[in-house]
Every structure is written in structure tokens, then in C-alpha cells.
Design a protein around this motif. Structure first.
Motif, PDB file in Angstrom:
ATOM      1  N   ILE A 175       4.898   0.840   0.701  1.00  0.00           N
ATOM      2  CA  ILE A 175       5.866   1.390  -0.254  1.00  0.00           C
ATOM      3  C   ILE A 175       6.781   2.401   0.445  1.00  0.00           C
ATOM      4  CG2 ILE A 175       6.022   2.965  -2.255  1.00  0.00           C
ATOM      5  CD1 ILE A 175       3.545   1.559  -3.413  1.00  0.00           C
ATOM      6  N   ASP A 176       6.227   3.129   1.409  1.00  0.00           N
ATOM      7  CA  ASP A 176       6.966   4.168   2.127  1.00  0.00           C
ATOM      8  C   ASP A 176       7.958   3.561   3.131  1.00  0.00           C
ATOM      9  OD1 ASP A 176       6.995   6.987   2.050  1.00  0.00           O
ATOM     10  OD2 ASP A 176       5.994   7.115   3.995  1.00  0.00           O
ATOM     11  N   GLU A 225      -4.174   6.330  -0.424  1.00  0.00           N
ATOM     12  CA  GLU A 225      -5.308   5.617  -0.996  1.00  0.00           C
ATOM     13  C   GLU A 225      -6.506   6.558  -1.189  1.00  0.00           C
ATOM     14  OE1 GLU A 225      -3.155   4.110   1.018  1.00  0.00           O
ATOM     15  OE2 GLU A 225      -2.598   2.430  -0.293  1.00  0.00           O
ATOM     16  N   SER A 241       7.730   8.770  -0.012  1.00  0.00           N
ATOM     17  CA  SER A 241       7.412   8.179  -1.306  1.00  0.00           C
ATOM     18  C   SER A 241       6.133   8.789  -1.854  1.00  0.00           C
ATOM     19  CB  SER A 241       7.212   6.670  -1.142  1.00  0.00           C
ATOM     20  OG  SER A 241       6.115   6.439  -0.281  1.00  0.00           O
ATOM     21  N   LEU A 242       5.901   8.603  -3.159  1.00  0.00           N
ATOM     22  CA  LEU A 242       4.641   8.989  -3.807  1.00  0.00           C
ATOM     23  C   LEU A 242       4.301  10.454  -3.578  1.00  0.00           C
ATOM     24  CD1 LEU A 242       2.853   5.722  -2.727  1.00  0.00           C
ATOM     25  CD2 LEU A 242       3.469   6.296  -5.073  1.00  0.00           C
ATOM     26  N   ARG A 299       1.977  13.640   0.106  1.00  0.00           N
ATOM     27  CA  ARG A 299       2.081  12.263  -0.408  1.00  0.00           C
ATOM     28  C   ARG A 299       0.701  11.838  -0.861  1.00  0.00           C
ATOM     29  NH1 ARG A 299       2.667   8.037   2.947  1.00  0.00           N
ATOM     30  NH2 ARG A 299       3.410   6.770   1.218  1.00  0.00           N
ATOM     31  N   TYR A 314      12.969  10.216   4.208  1.00  0.00           N
ATOM     32  CA  TYR A 314      12.425   9.784   2.920  1.00  0.00           C
ATOM     33  C   TYR A 314      10.918   9.964   2.909  1.00  0.00           C
ATOM     34  CZ  TYR A 314      11.021   6.457  -0.761  1.00  0.00           C
ATOM     35  OH  TYR A 314      10.479   5.865  -1.881  1.00  0.00           O
ATOM     36  N   SER A 356       0.866  -1.180   0.000  1.00  0.00           N
ATOM     37  CA  SER A 356       0.000   0.000   0.000  1.00  0.00           C
ATOM     38  C   SER A 356       0.898   1.224   0.000  1.00  0.00           C
ATOM     39  CB  SER A 356      -0.835  -0.008   1.276  1.00  0.00           C
ATOM     40  OG  SER A 356       0.052   0.030   2.391  1.00  0.00           O
ATOM     41  N   THR A 357       0.316   2.392   0.074  1.00  0.00           N
ATOM     42  CA  THR A 357       1.165   3.587   0.102  1.00  0.00           C
ATOM     43  C   THR A 357       2.001   3.629   1.387  1.00  0.00           C
ATOM     44  OG1 THR A 357      -0.545   5.009   1.061  1.00  0.00           O
ATOM     45  CG2 THR A 357      -0.466   4.883  -1.338  1.00  0.00           C
ATOM     46  N   LEU A 358       1.544   2.948   2.455  1.00  0.00           N
ATOM     47  CA  LEU A 358       2.367   2.844   3.665  1.00  0.00           C
ATOM     48  C   LEU A 358       3.499   1.829   3.470  1.00  0.00           C
ATOM     49  CD1 LEU A 358       3.044   3.409   6.642  1.00  0.00           C
ATOM     50  CD2 LEU A 358       1.346   1.675   7.270  1.00  0.00           C
ATOM     51  N   ALA A 412       9.267  -0.081  -6.909  1.00  0.00           N
ATOM     52  CA  ALA A 412       9.163   1.125  -6.076  1.00  0.00           C
ATOM     53  C   ALA A 412      10.122   1.076  -4.890  1.00  0.00           C
ATOM     54  CB  ALA A 412       7.712   1.308  -5.596  1.00  0.00           C
TER      55      ALA A 412
END
Ligand SMILES: Cc1cc2nc3c(=O)[nH]c(=O)nc-3n(C[C@H](O)[C@H](O)[C@H](O)COP(=O)(O)OP(=O)(O)OC[C@H]3O[C@@H](n4cnc5c(N)ncnc54)[C@H](O)[C@@H]3O)c2cc1C
Lengths: 324, 262
Positions: A100-101, B161, B142-143, B158, B140, A96-98, B126
Motif C-alpha cells: 500500500i505504501d 501488520e 501511508s497508514l 505507520r 509519502y 500489505s502495509t508495504l 488506498a
């Protein structure tokens, strides 16, 4: 191989995400015989509720409750996990975006292998773990092998594993909040700004005509509008159309857009990336038109046409107009 | 602000039909059209816009074989002053960590305030941005879909979802992976490419970078692709065939039957 497996439970508003049970399935598939430990990080009543919910499925839950953990900031979670995880641990996260982070940096700091966006499991031989990934937006799959003797960080794609059945007996929650005291990070969470609502609500429409990058140029969108009008349908799209500012964000279907549940979905020039399909729910009748016979969208469609939109769209619009 | 942007040359998956080569050792590469990874164009554009507002310079770095020169020049033509190519036979077959290890060495050649990567590339891993940040011990994110400079910190957004935006403050120096849609990457014409055609681009190998070749490349990779394959799928779509007229006629009947005509 004696491995300790940990699953980070994603949650929001006091409820565990669907991923919590999918990650349990993934852990059981990859490491049979190992009892995975759920990690529930958060604050206050929300954290307590999620830890209890996780204990219904996981035999052991480690709970970490601190005000700074109220919102999941990967830059705070990473040093906490580094502190509490034993050497050689395997950590499962949602892709998820978490995830990936958090994941890539965590693997570096742990000295562990990183396996991102895993969609399947293909065996384990000693310390060699073999998984399935996809590349080129799902046009091809790959078997990927990692030496996990020093541990692994694995992010799992949503929907790739069936949700696990909760275990028979409730698990125990071990409160480890004290270990999460005094966390700081050089990235500080401020707030979440909700996505703006668009001019139409595509989540309520039964018939959607979805347009993707295959339409080529902005001017060609008129062909899609004309078809949608003839059908009495609403136009929605994939992400590149929104990135190019050809349509409003409110019309984007996918994990970073809207989740739609139409009866009929006509996918025009859309490759079928999982982030797009992640927003398509309720088993609609999907018709895909794409010039590439290998496009993954054909796996998600009931009916497919390999062809050029520029030829098919005007003809289809005309025939529908005549049929009425 | 000194900004380093990491870019990758990839087969363009929107333009190519990707096929698995015999035996699955690789994909068929003969007729592939290569391009700069989509996300990286947004990263370069963002760097250029920051420098236009705040001053400083943008350096574009790529890792690969001699072919990457075309990609680096294309991105320089957008308005990046400097390019950097990291080329060494010993780099081939590196996993994500190997790539990040090589980029770290390049990033330490100078003091960069900000390092950008694309959020992901064609393999969807990614991973390189986050690994690079960890190796450099930088914060860091991301996105990232918004960057505002406030002195020694950035206010960043960022994308999470549902398309909501998570706002944070992050200290410099830092590494950000950039999400598409953050800006509109400028058009690069032939004239722009010609303008940078004679700019010298330093080429650094493992020794120049001080990278121990035993720590990167195929032999050091902890994560390896065993093979490519096409998954056996159960049903798949029923494919309609015939002339455009015939296909359209079949579609009209199907849409009628399934309630697709309102
Ligand atoms: C964190 C994250 C979140 C994301 N969220 C979303 C999201 O919410 N929604 C989303 O859609 N994407 C999302 N994406 C992007 C996603 O990964 C894909 O890049 C995107 O879905 C691709 O859109 P597309 O299918 O329109 O374009 P492409 O993948 O470029 O596909 C275009 C297709 O059109 C076909 N085509 C070209 N010309 C023609 C023609 N003349 N006639 C017929 N067919 C033609 C091509 O064969 C190709 O299959 C996200 C990515 C990330 C990293």
C-alpha cells in the motif's frame, strides 16, 4: 504480449513471507509462459537467506543487499525499482502495509497502470488485463480492466491465490547490490514499536465472542459481556471498537490486531472485511449474527442469523443460563 | 502549518445494503445513505489538532458533483477554516490517477506544507494519496497513526501488520494517508454546521485549475471498472430462521455440540 514480470519478495527476520509463493501463483495465472523474476531487497545474512529461499521457487532472483535496505522503506525501494526495472514491466506486490505504501507512487513514476488489492484473475486480451476486486468491504465484487501496454503495478490480496509449488530446479541468484548503492530518501526509518500486550491473551482462547460496530453504542457492550460470561467465553472485537476506545487494542482480531485460532467464533455485528477475517485462522466453527443478509461474514460462517443483536443477545444469554 | 485535507463523499457501507443494479453497470444508488469516508474524518481531525498546536490553517477539498458541498461543510464544521470544491462534468469517470491529477492542480494553488488523505475509501483501493505524492514529487507515508511536528520534519508512526508501529522522520512538504484510530474525531452537531452554512466555498472547474480535460475523466482512465457482480460462492452459512426464541434455542444446541459453552 511480451511482458517482463517481477515479484517483490516480502520478508522478515531472514524468512520469506507466505506471500512469496502466492504472488508466484498470481504471476503464473496472469502471465502464463512468462518467467517471473523475484526481487529480494535487504541486508546481510537475512537478505542472502531469503534470496536462496526465493531461488527454490523462482528460476531467476535479483538480489540487492545494502545496509539501508535492512528495513523495507517504500521511499527507498521506489527509486531503486525505477532505476532497475525495464520499460513496460509488470510488478507484483502483496497488498500489505508495504504494498500500500509503495504501489501507488511506483505506478505513477513508471507510467504504469495500478491495480490494487486484486483477489482474482479474469483473462488477458492483448494488453488488456482483467482482474477481480472487491468494493464496499466485500459486499460486491467488480471486474476491473487495465491497459498494461506501459506496464502495471498489481497488489495481490493475501490468501487470494493458492501458494505455488516450487519449481523442480533451483533458480539462480544474480547479485545486483551495486545498483542499490547510495540510495537516500526524504523519509527515514527510525524503529518499530511492538504492539502492547493486552489484559487477556485472545490468541489462546478456544471460545471467542467477537463484537463489531453493529453493537451500536458503548453501553450495549454489557449485553455482549453477559453473553460471553454465560458461555464461559472471552470477548474480542473488530477494529472500530478499538478505534472508539471501547475495548483494548489487545482484543482486536485482524491483520492489524491479533491472529486467533479458536474452536468457536461468534461474530456479532461484524461485516467480515478481509482485514478482520485475516486474523481468524484454524478453521473454527463460525456463527455470524448480522442484520444485513448481504454481509460478507456469512461467506465465512458455518451458521448465520439475520437479525438484530439487541433482540437476540438477551434472549440467547437467558437460554444459555437456563441450559446449564 | 498550511494543511490541505482531501475528503470523499461515499455510500456508507456500514449503513447500507449494497446491491448490484441490473446488468451490473453500477450498484443501486436510489436509497443509499451517503457520508464522508470514515478515514477522512480522522484526517481532518488530525489536521485540526496540528493547527491547534502549531498554528496555520486547514483547507478541506473534495472532488465530485454539487452534492459534495454537504460533505465539505460537515468537515469545515469540525474546525477547518476553508473549503474547496472541484466540480467539472469532465472529471466524471476518472480513475485513481485522474483523481490524483485533479487534486495535484488544487494542491498547487497555494503552498501547502502538509497534505492529508484518508488511508482508503469504500473501494478499498488506498491509492490516491500515494499517487498525489508521486505527482507532486513529495515524500509519502501511508497508514499513518501518529504525527509529531519537529520544525521542518515530522516524526510519524505507520501502522503495520499485527498493530505494531513503524516510526520514521519525514521532511515537509509531504503527503500522509491517515489510518483510523489516530485520534477521536470530534462530534459535529447541527449548531456547528449552521455556523459554517454561510461561509463561501470556492468551486473550481478544469479550466480554473488548469487541468487538461483530455488527461482526466472516463476517456483517459487506464483502469476501468467493467461491471459489478455478486460472486457465486460455494457453501456459505446455514441460515437459522424462526422467532428470536426459536433461533436462540437452535444456537444453544449448536454451541453445546461444537464446544462453544465452556
Ligand atoms: C490497513 C488496514 C488494517 C485493518 N485492520 C483491521 C483489523 O485488524 N481488524 C478489523 O476488524 N478491521 C481492520 N481494518 C478495518 C476493516 O477494513 C473494516 O473497516 C472493519 O473490520 C469493520 O468492522 P466491523 O465489521 O465491526 O464494522 P462494519 O463494517 O461497519 O460492520 C458492522 C456490521 O454490523 C451490522 N449491524 C449493524 N447494526 C446491527 C444490529 N443492530 N444487529 C446486527 N447487526 C448489525 C451491519 O449490517 C454491518 O455488517 C483494517 C483496515 C485497514 C485499511
Amino acid at each position: 504480449m511480451a511482458t517482463q514480470v517481477f515479484v517483490l519478495i516480502p520478508h522478515a527476520a531472514g524468512k520469506a513471507d507466505d506471500a512469496a509463493l502466492e504472488l508466484l501463483s498470481a504471476a503464473r495465472a496472469m502471465f502464463p509462459g512468462v518467467t517471473p523474476t523475484a526481487l529480494v531487497l535487504g541486508a546481510g545474512a537475512d537478505q542472502t537467506a531469503v534470496a536462496q529461499e526465493a531461488a527454490a521457487a523462482y528460476p531467476e532472483v535479483w538480489g540487492f543487499s545494502q545496509e539501508v535496505l535492512a528495513y523495507p522503506n517504500a521511499e527507498l525501494i521506489r527509486p531503486l525499482l525505477l532505476k532497475i526495472l525495464p520499460a513496460g514491466a509488470v510488478v507484483l506486490l502483496p497488498h500489505s502495509t508495504l504494498g500500500i505504501d509503495l504501489g501507488p507512487g511506483l505506478s505513477v513514476k513508471l507510467g504504469a497502470a495500478y491495480l490494487p488489492d486484486v483477489v482474482g484473475f479474469d483473462g488477458i486480451d492483448g494488453s488488456l488485463l482483467k482482474v477481480v476486486r472487491q468494493e464496499f468491504s466485500g459486499q460486491v465484487s467488480a471486474h476491473v480492466q487495465a491497459d498494461i501496454v506501459k506496464g502495471a503495478v498489481i497488489t495481490v490480496r493475501s490468501g487470494a491465490f493458492q501458494p505455488a509449488q516450487p519449481g523442480p530446479a533451483a533458480g539462480t541468484v544474480v547479485d545486483k547490490s551495486a545498483e542499490a548503492a547510495g540510495l537516500t530518501a526524504r523519509r527515514r526509518f527510525v524503529e518499530v514499536v511492538q504492539a502492547e500486550a493486552g489484559d487477556v491473551d485472545i490468541t489462546r482462547e478456544d471460545v471467542l465472542v467477537a463484537v463489531g460496530r453493529g453493537i451500536g453504542e458503548q453501553d450495549n457492550l454489557s449485553l455482549v459481556d453477559e453473553l460471553a460470561e454465560a458461555m464461559g467465553a472471552t470477548v474480542c472485537c473488530s477494529r472500530p471498537i478499538v478505534d472508539a476506545k471501547w475495548l483494548d487494542k489487545g482484543r482486536q482480531v485482524g491483520t492489524s490486531g491479533a491472529t486467533v485460532k479458536p474452536k468457536v467464533y461468534l461474530a456479532l455485528g461484524i461485516s467480515g472485511a478481509f482485514q478482520h477475517l485475516g486474523g481468524l485462522k484454524g478453521s473454527p466453527f463460525v456463527v455470524a449474527v448480522n442484520k444485513n443478509p448481504k454481509a460478507p461474514i456469512f461467506q465465512a460462517a458455518q451458521v448465520g442469523v439475520v437479525g438484530d443483536l439487541m433482540e437476540l443477545l438477551p434472549e440467547l444469554t437467558q437460554q444459555i443460563q437456563k441450559a446449564r | 502549518m498550511e494543511i490541505l485535507v482531501c475528503v470523499k463523499r461515499v455510500p456508507d457501507s456500514a449503513e447500507n445494503e449494497i446491491n448490484v443494479a441490473a446488468g451490473g453497470a453500477d450498484i443501486c444508488r436510489e436509497d443509499l445513505v451517503y457520508a464522508v469516508n470514515e478515514w477522512d474524518n480522522y484526517a481532518v481531525e488530525e489536521a485540526i489538532q496540528i493547527v491547534e498546536r502549531e498554528g496555520g490553517s486547514v483547507t478541506v477539498v473534495a472532488l465530485g458533483d454539487a452534492e459534495i458541498e454537504e460533505s465539505v461543510r460537515r468537515e469545515m464544521a469540525m474546525g477547518a477554516e476553508q473549503g474547496l470544491m472541484l466540480v467539472d462534468a469532465g472529471f466524471a469517470g476518472s480513475d485513481g490517477l485522474g483523481v490524483a491529477t485533479i487534486l495535484k492542480a488544487a494542491a498547487q494553488k497555494k503552498r501547502y506544507d502538509l497534505i492529508l488523505t484518508g488511508a482508503q475509501a469504500e473501494d478499498g483501493a488506498a491509492q490516491v494519496g500515494g499517487m498525489l505524492a508521486a505527482l507532486l514529487d513529495h515524500p509519502y507515508a501511508s497508514l499513518v497513526n501518529k504525527v509529531d511536528v519537529n520544525g521542518q520534519t515530522l516524526r510519524i508512526g505507520r501502522e503495520i501488520e499485527g498493530g505494531s508501529q513503524e516510526l520514521s522522520d519525514i521532511d515537509l512538504p509531504c503527503v500522509l494517508s491517515i489510518q483510523t484510530g489516530i485520534n477521536e474525531p470530534r462530534y459535529v452537531g447541527l449548531r456547528g454546521i449552521r455556523k459554517v452554512a454561510s461561509v463561501e466555498i470556492p468551486v473550481l472547474n478544469g479550466a480554473d485549475l488548469g487541468v487538461d480535460l483530455a488527461s482526466v475523466g472516463k476517456a483517459a482512465a487506464k483502469v476501468r471498472r467493467v461491471d459489478y457482480f455478486v460472486p457465486v460462492v460455494s457453501a456459505g452459512a446455514e441460515m437459522l430462521t424462526g422467532s428470536t426464541k426459536e433461533v436462540a434455542a437452535q444456537l444453544v444446541e449448536l454451541l453445546k455440540a461444537k464446544g462453544g459453552l465452556n
